[in-house]
Design a protein around this motif. Structure first.
Motif, PDB file in Angstrom:
ATOM      1  N   ILE A   1       1.018  -1.136  -0.056  1.00 49.09           N
ATOM      2  CA  ILE A   1      -0.003  -0.108  -0.076  1.00 49.09           C
ATOM      3  C   ILE A   1       0.729   1.047   0.041  1.00 49.09           C
ATOM      4  N   GLY A   2       0.551   2.094  -1.060  1.00 50.39           N
ATOM      5  CA  GLY A   2       1.608   3.325  -1.092  1.00 50.39           C
ATOM      6  C   GLY A   2       0.725   4.315  -0.798  1.00 50.39           C
ATOM      7  N   ILE A   3       1.460   5.422   0.361  1.00 51.93           N
ATOM      8  CA  ILE A   3       0.715   6.452   1.010  1.00 51.93           C
ATOM      9  C   ILE A   3       1.541   7.758   0.458  1.00 51.93           C
ATOM     10  N   ASP A   4       0.719   8.737   0.189  1.00 52.57           N
ATOM     11  CA  ASP A   4       1.274  10.028  -0.237  1.00 52.57           C
ATOM     12  C   ASP A   4       0.094  11.288  -0.217  1.00 52.57           C
ATOM     13  N   ILE A   5       0.404  12.473  -0.065  1.00 51.33           N
ATOM     14  CA  ILE A   5      -0.689  13.449  -0.377  1.00 51.33           C
ATOM     15  C   ILE A   5      -0.680  13.951  -1.846  1.00 51.33           C
ATOM     16  N   ASP A   6       0.232  13.621  -2.721  1.00 51.48           N
ATOM     17  CA  ASP A   6       0.096  13.799  -4.070  1.00 51.48           C
ATOM     18  C   ASP A   6      -0.529  12.892  -4.889  1.00 51.48           C
ATOM     19  N   ARG A   7      -1.544  13.220  -5.338  1.00 52.12           N
ATOM     20  CA  ARG A   7      -2.546  12.354  -6.201  1.00 52.12           C
ATOM     21  C   ARG A   7      -1.877  11.842  -7.411  1.00 52.12           C
ATOM     22  N   GLU A   8      -1.162  12.539  -8.173  1.00 48.26           N
ATOM     23  CA  GLU A   8      -0.319  12.133  -9.302  1.00 48.26           C
ATOM     24  C   GLU A   8       0.718  11.054  -8.705  1.00 48.26           C
ATOM     25  N   LYS A   9       1.332  11.285  -7.693  1.00 46.72           N
ATOM     26  CA  LYS A   9       2.125  10.092  -7.376  1.00 46.72           C
ATOM     27  C   LYS A   9       1.439   8.933  -6.914  1.00 46.72           C
ATOM     28  N   LEU A  10       0.246   8.886  -6.302  1.00 49.17           N
ATOM     29  CA  LEU A  10      -0.708   7.879  -5.981  1.00 49.17           C
ATOM     30  C   LEU A  10      -0.783   7.070  -7.139  1.00 49.17           C
ATOM     31  N   SER A  11      -1.234   7.779  -8.182  1.00 50.93           N
ATOM     32  CA  SER A  11      -1.741   7.238  -9.726  1.00 50.93           C
ATOM     33  C   SER A  11      -0.540   6.421  -9.959  1.00 50.93           C
ATOM     34  N   LEU A  12       0.747   7.001 -10.139  1.00 52.71           N
ATOM     35  CA  LEU A  12       1.952   6.444 -10.577  1.00 52.71           C
ATOM     36  C   LEU A  12       2.280   5.340  -9.753  1.00 52.71           C
ATOM     37  N   ALA A  13       2.128   5.212  -8.598  1.00 52.45           N
ATOM     38  CA  ALA A  13       2.504   4.150  -7.870  1.00 52.45           C
ATOM     39  C   ALA A  13       1.572   3.041  -8.206  1.00 52.45           C
TER      40      ALA A  13
END
Length: 715
Positions: free
Chosen positions: A195-207
């Motif tokens: 499970i990848g966690i970040d505040i950036d939507r684009e990084k979440l999508s890339l993950a």
């Protein structure tokens, strides 16, 4: 060649033309690509761009050291040393890939495609010199663009290894920057659910595109985590970068009972005890890219660990490249920008401005190079070069530009009656910046260029201790007068070699025992000039601890404080008495904890005129107390020098005192002036001093006094 440098005073990025490095134990690599580490390099740039007050607030420990320096050295000396450190440009970069063009290691051949690691080694430059254990071959099928990620990839790899994950475990990755996205892919290759966690939507999508099973911002994270793994994450890897302790607090809530939290990124470490106590969770701070990091033997000398230390930094680098070869790691999606080397300032502007999204930012190098390709760089004429020098003045070449050289020796060069020809240092950027600052004609990374220069008739050697003797021997054989910093040699064989070279040559050899040249020392000697009895001398040094990993403690490079520093104080006693040391008896505190064996000792010396001297050297005192105090007792009189700022002389109940408020008077300018003017040095005395330190070492080991006989070393 061209190299990227950071100006630590202004924070500006420059591309400098500097000499190509030379190979020693490793290889010279012509770079194809290097990767900018946005987090590490940006933090250094941001610090450099701050005012002096801002820098002080960010580095309170450094400020404390400067305050201590003011107390011992004086405000002017402390200021000059602090500004001298800021004046030295900082090389940037620690991850690159290219082709071997020169090899000093059996592990590599010219033409090998390699990936390189290490701050100060794998820098943003057309050519880099890299030790063999920080260099790995790039497998077929992997390009230089991908290989340039190897160092950062091995950081992610080591973080995953510290999590001790097994197939099927559930792992959370907090922070989906470059290292976080690499960690996600490594975990998937290891058979984990992520499970990848970040505040950036684009990084979440890339993950998610790169294989993460679940991605989440902090809104609704608890519910997503419960659905992902009802009992919590087996391990949490923190790759975020923030001063806040929020990531580790979040990790504590996400990890399962007796789970593991691994901190890879630079985050706040205010660990919530209650949360971790209830779960008895383990917290590990991952250290860079594996065993071997910060180990001088491993990184600099190429001494590998046995295979039972399975994943060293070099093996982590190889493992990462193998995953890239197997297409288990997708780097194309992570490369957002590529700049030419000349456009490096623009690349850093992009990163620091935050106006455009980025992840992996590469610098690309021309296959044929754009800068000079030799080890010598001529410098344009400057105002310093136009200064008037008396007819017949010597022409000087210098080797080495470390902290001591730049703070104590080189600031005096422009004021000396001497022509400054060439400066040689191990790294091109240092050679260029220091040579330009003090007005040398050229700089080089090959010290033999200095020795082969027919215009140079005197050489100053200010390198690490282990190089003093061999370089002094080479310089004497080349027909140059030599000024070599102390110690004259790091071992008895080196001392014999220097003596032999001196006897065969007709050159002068001066050792950098500066304290005997101090105006305060000379006044003390004059005070006792008509003495009728031997002297009793006590030289007390409150040195403060030097970190165990510092090169001065290295048996090969430094020889410890007894060899590196005690020679100063023995020479001072020899100067004051005017007599050779004939016997030494020394005892030392046995090493415990961080205490080195020869760092806390007393050495008592007998001199040929009957005088007695004791050196007390300790690292156990308070640094705010004076560092050096020398007392001389003779003919019902007393002389005392404290930190070479305060001289007190007493006789017949009357005292006189001289004080220096702004700076020390340690004799650096005076010793250099004596050298360039051609004054005859006390070479035999320097040999006696050096031999006395070696025999003090033997006395400590044997528990017996040692006779100081110059015959066995050739005098």
């Amino acid at each position: 060649m061209k190299q990227v440098a950071l100006d630590l005073q202004s924070g500006s990025i420059e591309v400098e033309n500097v000499p190509v490095p030379t190979a020693t134990r490793g290889v010279i690599v012509r770079n194809a690509y290097s990767l900018i580490s946005a987090g590490t390099e940006s933090s250094l740039i941001n610090l450099a761009q701050q005012s002096l007050v801002g820098k002080a607030k960010a580095r309170p420990e450094d400020v404390k050291k400067v305050i201590q320096k003011i107390g011992t050295d004086g405000p002017l000396s402390a200021y000059q040393q602090a500004m001298g450190r800021l004046a030295k440009p900082e090389p940037l970069g620690y991850s690159c890939a290219g082709t071997v063009v020169t090899t000093g290691s059996d592990d590599f051949e010219v033409g090998d495609r390699v990936a390189c690691a290490g701050a100060g080694y794998a820098v943003h430059a057309e050519y880099v010199a890299v030790p063999k254990n920080l260099c790995v071959r790039v497998p077929d099928g992997v390009g230089f663009r991908e290989a340039a990620f190897t160092t950062v990839g091995s950081i992610a790899m080591h973080g995953v290894r510290n999590a001790r994950v097994t197939v099927g475990e559930n792992v959370a990755v907090i922070g989906l920057g470059l290292i976080g996205l690499l960690a996600v892919q490594i975990l998937k290759a290891a058979g984990c659910r992520v499970i990848g966690i970040d505040i950036d939507r684009e990084k979440l999508s890339l993950a998610a595109d790169l294989g993460a099973d679940v991605v989440s911002n902090y809104d609704g994270l608890a519910e997503r985590m419960k659905a992902f793994s009802p009992f919590g994450a087996d391990a949490v890897i923190i790759t975020a970068a923030t001063r806040s302790s929020a990531p580790i607090e979040t990790a504590g809530r996400l990890v399962r009972d007796k789970g593991r939290v691994v901190v890879v990124g630079n985050v706040g470490m205010n660990v919530p005890r209650d949360i971790f106590y209830e779960k008895e969770a383990e917290v590990v701070v991952s250290r860079s890219y594996g065993p071997g990091r910060y180990d001088r033997n491993y990184e600099e000398r190429g001494v590998d660990y046995p295979i039972y230390v399975r994943w060293t930094e070099r093996r982590n680098m190889e493992a990462f490249l193998e995953l890239v070869r197997q297409k288990r790691i997708d780097l194309d999606r992570l490369i957002t920008h590529t700049f030419s080397l000349d456009d490096a300032p623009e690349a850093y502007s992009l990163i620091n401005s935050g106006k455009e999204r980025f992840i992996g930012v590469l610098l690309q190098y021309s296959p044929n190079g754009t800068g000079i390709s030799g080890t010598v760089t001529p410098l344009p004429k400057s105002d310093l070069r136009r200064r008037k020098v008396p007819a017949g003045a010597k022409t000087l070449g210098c080797i080495g530009a470390g902290v001591h050289a730049q703070s104590a020796l080189y600031p005096h060069l422009p004021g000396l009656p001497v022509h400054l020809a060439g400066l040689a240092t191990a790294t091109g950027l240092s050679a260029h910046s220091v040579a330009k600052k003090y007005g040398f004609s050229y700089c080089t990374t090959d010290y033999r260029k200095i020795l082969d220069d027919p215009a140079i008739d005197a050489v100053l050697i200010a390198t690490r201790n282990d190089l003093h003797a061999p370089m002094a021997i080479d310089a004497l054989r080349a027909g140059k007068d030599v000024f070599v910093e102390k110690p004259l040699a790091a071992d008895i064989d080196g001392l014999r070699g220097v003596v032999e070279a001196w006897r065969r040559s007709e050159q002068r050899l001066t050792v950098g025992f500066n304290r005997r040249h101090s105006p305060l020392a000379r006044r003390m000697k004059e005070f006792f000039g008509n003495r009728a009895s031997p002297m009793v001398l006590h030289y007390r040094v409150n040195a403060g601890q030097i970190p165990p990993g510092h090169w001065v403690h290295d048996d090969e490079q430094g020889g410890g404080m007894l060899i590196s520093e005690c020679c100063h104080f023995i020479d001072f006693m020899q100067y004051m008495t005017g007599a050779r040391p004939v016997q030494v008896y020394a005892r030392a505190i046995e090493p415990t904890g961080t205490l080195q064996k020869y760092d806390n000792f007393q050495a008592t010396l007998a001199f040929a005129d009957g005088s007695l001297g004791t050196v007390t050297y300790t690292t156990l005192g308070d640094r705010s107390y004076p560092k050096e105090t020398v007392e001389v007792f003779c003919d019902n009189a007393v002389g005392r020098i404290t930190d070479f700022r305060d001289l007190e002389l007493r006789r017949d109940g009357k005292a006189s005192r001289e004080r220096r408020w702004l700076a020390q008077e340690k004799g650096f300018a005076e010793e250099l002036l004596a050298f360039v003017r051609g004054e005859e040095p006390d070479f035999v005395g320097s040999v006696a001093t050096t031999l006395a330190t070696f025999l003090a070492w033997e006395s400590i080991d044997s528990g017996k006094p040692q006779e100081i006989d110059l015959g066995p070393v050739g005098i």
